[in-house]
Scaffold this motif. Sequence first.
Motif, PDB file in Angstrom:
ATOM      1  N   GLY A  43      59.528  54.792  34.274  1.00  0.00           N
ATOM      2  CA  GLY A  43      59.357  54.709  32.833  1.00  0.00           C
ATOM      3  C   GLY A  43      60.649  54.683  32.040  1.00  0.00           C
ATOM      4  O   GLY A  43      60.636  54.827  30.816  1.00  0.00           O
ATOM      5  N   ASN A  44      61.788  54.483  32.711  1.00  0.00           N
ATOM      6  CA  ASN A  44      63.076  54.392  32.027  1.00  0.00           C
ATOM      7  C   ASN A  44      64.015  53.512  32.851  1.00  0.00           C
ATOM      8  O   ASN A  44      63.832  53.375  34.060  1.00  0.00           O
ATOM      9  CB  ASN A  44      63.681  55.786  31.827  1.00  0.00           C
ATOM     10  CG  ASN A  44      64.168  56.397  33.128  1.00  0.00           C
ATOM     11  OD1 ASN A  44      65.296  56.161  33.574  1.00  0.00           O
ATOM     12  ND2 ASN A  44      63.317  57.188  33.786  1.00  0.00           N
TER      13      ASN A  44
ATOM     14  N   ARG B 179      60.917  60.712  36.038  1.00  0.00           N
ATOM     15  CA  ARG B 179      60.030  60.880  34.886  1.00  0.00           C
ATOM     16  C   ARG B 179      59.808  62.351  34.564  1.00  0.00           C
ATOM     17  O   ARG B 179      59.776  62.747  33.396  1.00  0.00           O
ATOM     18  CB  ARG B 179      58.682  60.189  35.146  1.00  0.00           C
ATOM     19  CG  ARG B 179      57.695  60.362  33.996  1.00  0.00           C
ATOM     20  CD  ARG B 179      56.384  59.659  34.255  1.00  0.00           C
ATOM     21  NE  ARG B 179      56.472  58.222  34.058  1.00  0.00           N
ATOM     22  CZ  ARG B 179      56.375  57.620  32.872  1.00  0.00           C
ATOM     23  NH1 ARG B 179      56.232  58.361  31.770  1.00  0.00           N
ATOM     24  NH2 ARG B 179      56.425  56.311  32.767  1.00  0.00           N
TER      25      ARG B 179
ATOM     26  N   CYS C 268      64.937  56.549  26.001  1.00  0.00           N
ATOM     27  CA  CYS C 268      65.467  56.681  27.365  1.00  0.00           C
ATOM     28  C   CYS C 268      66.897  57.195  27.419  1.00  0.00           C
ATOM     29  O   CYS C 268      67.211  58.114  28.179  1.00  0.00           O
ATOM     30  CB  CYS C 268      65.375  55.332  28.079  1.00  0.00           C
ATOM     31  SG  CYS C 268      63.694  54.692  28.228  1.00  0.00           S
TER      32      CYS C 268
ATOM     33  N   SER D   2      57.232  56.889  27.627  1.00  0.00           N
ATOM     34  CA  SER D   2      57.785  55.813  28.446  1.00  0.00           C
ATOM     35  C   SER D   2      58.723  54.961  27.603  1.00  0.00           C
ATOM     36  O   SER D   2      58.660  54.981  26.372  1.00  0.00           O
ATOM     37  CB  SER D   2      56.661  54.924  29.005  1.00  0.00           C
ATOM     38  OG  SER D   2      55.833  55.632  29.892  1.00  0.00           O
TER      39      SER D   2
ATOM     40  N   LEU E 149      54.155  48.867  29.270  1.00  0.00           N
ATOM     41  CA  LEU E 149      54.803  49.999  28.612  1.00  0.00           C
ATOM     42  C   LEU E 149      54.188  50.252  27.234  1.00  0.00           C
ATOM     43  O   LEU E 149      53.936  51.406  26.860  1.00  0.00           O
ATOM     44  CB  LEU E 149      56.301  49.727  28.456  1.00  0.00           C
ATOM     45  CG  LEU E 149      57.140  49.716  29.727  1.00  0.00           C
ATOM     46  CD1 LEU E 149      58.522  49.140  29.441  1.00  0.00           C
ATOM     47  CD2 LEU E 149      57.280  51.117  30.316  1.00  0.00           C
TER      48      LEU E 149
ATOM     49  N   GLU F 138      50.871  51.954  27.583  1.00  0.00           N
ATOM     50  CA  GLU F 138      51.030  53.362  27.969  1.00  0.00           C
ATOM     51  C   GLU F 138      51.413  54.221  26.770  1.00  0.00           C
ATOM     52  O   GLU F 138      50.850  55.294  26.548  1.00  0.00           O
ATOM     53  CB  GLU F 138      52.111  53.488  29.057  1.00  0.00           C
ATOM     54  CG  GLU F 138      51.707  52.975  30.419  1.00  0.00           C
ATOM     55  CD  GLU F 138      52.859  53.046  31.410  1.00  0.00           C
ATOM     56  OE1 GLU F 138      53.867  53.741  31.110  1.00  0.00           O
ATOM     57  OE2 GLU F 138      52.772  52.398  32.471  1.00  0.00           O
ATOM     58  N   ASN F 139      52.395  53.759  25.996  1.00  0.00           N
ATOM     59  CA  ASN F 139      52.847  54.528  24.840  1.00  0.00           C
ATOM     60  C   ASN F 139      51.774  54.606  23.762  1.00  0.00           C
ATOM     61  O   ASN F 139      51.554  55.669  23.170  1.00  0.00           O
ATOM     62  CB  ASN F 139      54.128  53.917  24.262  1.00  0.00           C
ATOM     63  CG  ASN F 139      55.366  54.318  25.037  1.00  0.00           C
ATOM     64  OD1 ASN F 139      55.486  55.444  25.511  1.00  0.00           O
ATOM     65  ND2 ASN F 139      56.296  53.397  25.177  1.00  0.00           N
TER      66      ASN F 139
END
Length: 383
Positions: A118-119, A125, A152, A186, A204, A207-208
Amino acid sequence: METVAPFKEVIDEIKDAGGEIFKLCFQCGLCDAVCPWNRVRDFSMRRLIREAAFGLTEIDGEDIWRCTTCGNCPQQCPRGVKQIDVSVSLRRVATEYEVFPASVKSARSARASIISEGNPLQGERGKRADWAKGLPVKPYAEGMEMLYFVGCYLSYDPRMKKVAAATAAILDKAGVAFGILGERESCCGESIRKTGSEEVFKNLARENIKAFIDNGVTRILVSSPHCYHTFKNEYPEFMVHFEVVHISQLLQELMAEDRLELTGKFEKRVTYHDPCYLGRHNDVYDAPREVLAAVPGLELAEMVDHHRNSLCCGGGGGRIWMDTPMGERFSDLRLKQARETGAGVLATCCPYCITNFEESRLNLEFDDVLEIKDITEIIQEVI
């Protein structure tokens, strides 16, 4: 041997990115005249657009990866050609074919890290919130004033963790009820999208968005202009709208409401750098300057290129993850401009800019003559 993508595939990608507006280009060359690359080497966005119009772009070369998406050429183009969209569409074709020049290999590693953790920085994570240990930072809970989306670089990079800590200290001092998502956060996906990985970006974003909705988030605070841009301008593609505020805007707001008192002094000459994604892409110029101007003792000086003409640091468009040879780094030029003002501090509010400027400061041996600071670090010193 150079790889040329099939004509139909290139044209279809460009159409998907912005219709056939690229065909409006009449080769005036204004894009080349304002492109920061032409301060350090020969590069022609005009030629790329021309080749794209005929489907003749070489997808294994360096040129399609040079654009930092700084926004200079679209604001100058008299025909409304969407140069950034065309550039990104070409990268999508290269990504589909897995064709990358040597300088872009590190961007592939960043993509792999984003998919797995996620970065882009290969951080675990589960350690995304480690920067906040011992600080007055809580997990976000519905009903809080705002979610602080750390991002990130501020979560993992040692230099940028200091900015996250400064931000948390300011919010606490001002009595702002805020929280973070920690490992539920993320990457925003802005830069990976610009390198052509559209599906990674979409995953992404979903997810966010799910994390925001599940946690009842309504107002989002960000430190990165790239997060600001993508939440404000790109996530609405998914039929959601959140109130997004950049830290410079929030500082301005807190001062106007008398929630943040500046009791100390910062008696130094400071010059401010406009990040591309805060300035040209989102027209946020006044807030950071007003915040700095309110600091007791601070003297603000402008560089030769400022506001809409600000010189890109070189980190946008995913180039923060790519290799740029010495002598071709825009950040070196920017630090020289900062020194010309007589300032002892170069202030900005973007993790990419700070990362590039810190590296240039070492390369140019400016360690003893120029400090690089986020505006939150200056405010933290005077509250």
